[in-house]
Design a protein around this motif. Structure first.
Motif, PDB file in Angstrom:
ATOM      1  N   ASP A  61      -7.699  -0.782   6.843  1.00  0.00           N
ATOM      2  CA  ASP A  61      -6.630   0.215   6.732  1.00  0.00           C
ATOM      3  C   ASP A  61      -6.639   1.050   8.003  1.00  0.00           C
ATOM      4  OD1 ASP A  61      -5.040   2.496   6.085  1.00  0.00           O
ATOM      5  OD2 ASP A  61      -5.282   2.050   3.950  1.00  0.00           O
ATOM      6  N   GLY A 121      -2.417   2.454   6.675  1.00  0.00           N
ATOM      7  CA  GLY A 121      -1.898   2.162   5.336  1.00  0.00           C
ATOM      8  C   GLY A 121      -2.093   0.723   4.901  1.00  0.00           C
ATOM      9  N   ARG A 130      -3.749   0.428   1.429  1.00  0.00           N
ATOM     10  CA  ARG A 130      -3.069   1.163   0.347  1.00  0.00           C
ATOM     11  C   ARG A 130      -1.664   0.635   0.070  1.00  0.00           C
ATOM     12  NH1 ARG A 130      -3.269   6.471   3.382  1.00  0.00           N
ATOM     13  NH2 ARG A 130      -3.839   5.065   5.083  1.00  0.00           N
ATOM     14  N   GLN A 131      -0.896   0.372   1.115  1.00  0.00           N
ATOM     15  CA  GLN A 131       0.497  -0.046   0.890  1.00  0.00           C
ATOM     16  C   GLN A 131       0.588  -1.410   0.187  1.00  0.00           C
ATOM     17  OE1 GLN A 131       2.085  -2.599   2.638  1.00  0.00           O
ATOM     18  NE2 GLN A 131       4.249  -2.094   2.886  1.00  0.00           N
ATOM     19  N   ALA A 189      -0.317  -0.990  -3.416  1.00  0.00           N
ATOM     20  CA  ALA A 189       0.784  -0.410  -4.193  1.00  0.00           C
ATOM     21  C   ALA A 189       1.830  -1.473  -4.518  1.00  0.00           C
ATOM     22  CB  ALA A 189       1.418   0.740  -3.408  1.00  0.00           C
ATOM     23  N   THR A 195       2.503   6.097  -2.651  1.00  0.00           N
ATOM     24  CA  THR A 195       1.785   5.427  -1.567  1.00  0.00           C
ATOM     25  C   THR A 195       2.782   4.911  -0.541  1.00  0.00           C
ATOM     26  OG1 THR A 195       0.115   4.722  -3.154  1.00  0.00           O
ATOM     27  CG2 THR A 195       0.137   3.591  -1.020  1.00  0.00           C
ATOM     28  N   ALA A 215       1.591   6.909   4.269  1.00  0.00           N
ATOM     29  CA  ALA A 215       0.189   6.491   4.389  1.00  0.00           C
ATOM     30  C   ALA A 215      -0.441   6.949   5.700  1.00  0.00           C
ATOM     31  CB  ALA A 215       0.089   4.966   4.274  1.00  0.00           C
ATOM     32  N   ALA A 250      -8.262   8.193   0.940  1.00  0.00           N
ATOM     33  CA  ALA A 250      -7.036   8.123   0.142  1.00  0.00           C
ATOM     34  C   ALA A 250      -7.039   6.859  -0.699  1.00  0.00           C
ATOM     35  CB  ALA A 250      -5.806   8.154   1.048  1.00  0.00           C
ATOM     36  N   SER A 309      -4.819   4.363  -3.572  1.00  0.00           N
ATOM     37  CA  SER A 309      -3.543   4.040  -4.211  1.00  0.00           C
ATOM     38  C   SER A 309      -3.859   3.453  -5.580  1.00  0.00           C
ATOM     39  CB  SER A 309      -2.763   3.015  -3.380  1.00  0.00           C
ATOM     40  OG  SER A 309      -1.550   2.680  -4.050  1.00  0.00           O
ATOM     41  N   GLN A 358      -0.411   7.678  -4.528  1.00  0.00           N
ATOM     42  CA  GLN A 358      -1.454   7.933  -3.538  1.00  0.00           C
ATOM     43  C   GLN A 358      -2.133   9.273  -3.812  1.00  0.00           C
ATOM     44  OE1 GLN A 358      -1.817   7.372   1.170  1.00  0.00           O
ATOM     45  NE2 GLN A 358      -0.381   9.022   0.671  1.00  0.00           N
ATOM     46  N   CYS A 412      -4.842  11.674  -1.916  1.00  0.00           N
ATOM     47  CA  CYS A 412      -5.497  11.848  -0.612  1.00  0.00           C
ATOM     48  C   CYS A 412      -6.429  13.059  -0.711  1.00  0.00           C
ATOM     49  CB  CYS A 412      -4.409  12.068   0.443  1.00  0.00           C
ATOM     50  SG  CYS A 412      -5.017  12.503   2.060  1.00  0.00           S
TER      51      CYS A 412
END
Lengths: 470, 102
Positions: free
Chosen positions: A152, A155, A158-159, A162, A379, A404, A414, A416, A434, A436
């Motif tokens: 990451d 993002g 996390r992205q 998600a 997110t 993100a 962070a 998600s 998300q 954080c």
């Protein structure tokens, strides 16, 4: 469950679905079986990850295996050592099983920049899995493995988490050693973790975190001490930045985020509206900082020491230019050229200017944590988009990472977490919330996310095509 | 004689040469346009006042640990060479400068 049975189950699921999804670049069946049998002969489990198969992103060096960041320029590259995170997981009894697909060198938000074809989203095969850890997210969403390592930078764990309806975590910068992570932008890069629950991610974090003297940016801290599971969120102040507001999101995602905020309020959290105006510049700052660092980092790929080599005129300079010209994919080339142009183009913001703006954004984010414990937002401002929909449109692609990148610039932890699905064009697609945290408050982010999962159980929703899996 | 190029194309050509990436002439205009729009987008940062602000080069500024300056085992030569596109006599082989391989 016995390790061997866990591996065979994973292999059966891969066999059933991988051809449709394209999450994996390689599977080490025999290595995994051998390791599983060895683990099954041990008198006692080493810990919670004993015998658990996992997948790892192709930009994490795994000794002797094809982990070349999904780039043709690293064609055939087999690292002579393993990343610290992988070493630690193996020592804890986890079983590396497969290498996951990704955007080349982690440049992308859709997985479409892989040199080996795009990963398809298990929830709807006509859509992207997000990126750049596209294969890691899809491998967990498809039920191949309970967790996968990703990375990451802005993002990238996390992205896709998600968009694929799984849990994802970007630790504090320096919490997990970057040794063995193929560099994209070293001041931003982190190893990320994607899993079928936050509880699983906590187990992985407890194992892979902790100081590593072989990474000079590694935090001088012991392995992460987890917080006890929370039954409520009373006493927590959760900031809702108006600049990251649900209004930014597509309608379906917006409703799910509002419901998630209400759920956290019902669990006892106090919701506080906050303002972070400088983070409106986060995306542009990220683009400059990451492109400049990438241009510098990727200078090492020259066809000399590893990877592919092309030659035209028999000279060293010609070989290097030809190798780089023909082996980097279009997005890699674009970013390298951008980073290079930024250093020489009068009238454009310099890397130094962006680093100063970054300082202001980081100061603003750190100050907000004197008022709140966590920040909550979507997110990504959308659900999974269709494959090809944004090809060649960098601005629209970057939009997906809008929410993100602030945590990446500031090195904040962070997570998600799935917060329900919404119907888009007749298809149910997952939405990610998300959370954080303050600098180094990884354990707080995870315990809050875990409490949310225990109460909402959204993370148990599975992509429809996994319904008949073994 | 080559036709004069517009400034955006010339900028892309120069960047590619600087960073040692061979690009076919027919690809240059497209790359130049992409580069142009990315540079335009980045210009929004110039409106953010930064006078007196120290650049942030790295996070964890306090974490950069010092190590003892001592000899430690490095990767074995054969392991490293295994990834080289060409090798000879225990060394990576590259083309010479102008004039071909040696």
């Amino acid at each position: 469950m016995k390790a061997r049975a866990a591996v065979e189950g994973a292999l059966a699921r891969i066999e059933a679905l991988e051809a449709e999804i394209g999450a994996l670049l390689d599977v080490d069946e025999e290595g995994a079986r051998t390791l599983a049998d060895k683990l099954d002969r041990e008198p006692a489990p080493r810990g919670p990850l004993h015998g658990v198969p996992f997948a790892l992103k192709a930009n994490l060096c795994w000794r002797g295996h094809l982990t070349g960041a999904a780039s043709r320029i690293l064609d055939g590259y087999r690292p002579p050592y393993s990343a610290t995170a992988i070493e630690r997981l193996i020592a804890a009894g986890a079983i590396p099983l497969a290498i996951t697909n990704m955007d080349e060198f982690a440049f992308g938000s859709s997985g479409e920049n892989s040199s080996f074809g795009a990963t398809r989203n298990p929830w709807d095969l006509s859509r992207t899995a997000g990126g750049s850890s596209s294969g890691s997210a899809a491998a967990v969403a498809a039920g191949f493995v309970p967790f996968a390592l990703g990375s990451d930078t802005g993002g990238s764990a996390r992205q896709p988490a998600a968009l694929c309806g799984v849990s994802g975590f970007k630790p504090s910068y320096g919490r997990i050693s970057r040794r063995g992570l193929i560099a994209f932008a070293p001041s931003l890069d982190t190893v990320g973790v994607l899993g079928d629950s936050i509880e699983r991610i906590e187990q992985v974090l407890a194992c892979v975190s902790g100081h590593d003297e072989r990474d000079a940016t590694s935090l001088a801290l012991p392995p992460l001490a987890l917080e006890a599971p929370r039954e409520h969120l009373r006493g927590l102040r959760i900031g809702v930045p108006k600049e990251w507001d649900a209004e930014l999101c597509d309608q379906g995602a917006r409703d799910r985020i509002r419901a998630a905020l209400e759920a956290m309020h019902a669990l006892g959290a106090e919701l506080v509206s906050v303002s972070l105006p400088l983070t409106l510049h986060a995306n542009a700052t990220y683009q400059v900082v990451s492109a400049c660092e990438a241009a510098s980092q990727l200078a090492r790929y020259d066809g000399v020491r590893y990877g592919s080599r092309e030659s035209c005129d028999g000279t060293l300079q010609g070989m290097i230019a030809q190798t780089r010209g023909s082996s980097f994919g279009p997005e890699s080339r674009r970013r390298i050229l951008l980073g290079t142009a930024l250093t020489s183009d009068e009238g454009s913001p310099s890397y130094e200017h962006a680093a100063r703006v970054r300082r202001r954004i980081v100061d603003e984010l750190r100050a907000i944590f004197e008022r709140v414990d966590l920040l909550a937002s979507a997110t990504a401002p959308e659900v999974a988009f269709r494959l090809g929909e944004r090809s060649g449109d960098s601005a629209r692609m970057h939009h997906s990472d809008l929410l993100a990148v602030p945590a990446s610039l500031a090195g904040l932890p962070a997570a998600s977490v799935p917060c329900g699905t919404c119907t888009t064009d007749g298809v149910e697609l997952p939405v990610g919330l998300q959370l954080c945290g303050a600098p180094r408050a990884d354990a707080r982010v995870l315990s809050t996310a875990r409490c949310f999962q225990a109460a909402t159980r959204h993370h148990l929703a599975r992509a429809p095509l996994t319904g008949a899996l073994p | 004689m080559t036709a004069p190029q517009d400034p955006a194309t010339e900028r892309a050509r120069r960047a590619a040469a600087l960073v040692r990436i061979a690009i076919d002439a027919h690809e240059l205009p497209g790359l130049a346009a992409e580069l142009d729009s990315a540079l335009e987008a980045a210009k929004s940062l110039l409106a953010v006042p930064v006078e007196g602000v120290e650049p942030l080069w790295t996070l964890n500024e306090d974490a950069a640990s010092e190590r003892l300056d001592e000899v430690r085992p490095s990767l074995a030569r054969d392991l490293v060479l295994a990834n080289a596109p060409e090798q000879r006599d225990g060394m990576v082989r590259v083309p010479d400068g102008p004039g071909g391989a040696r």
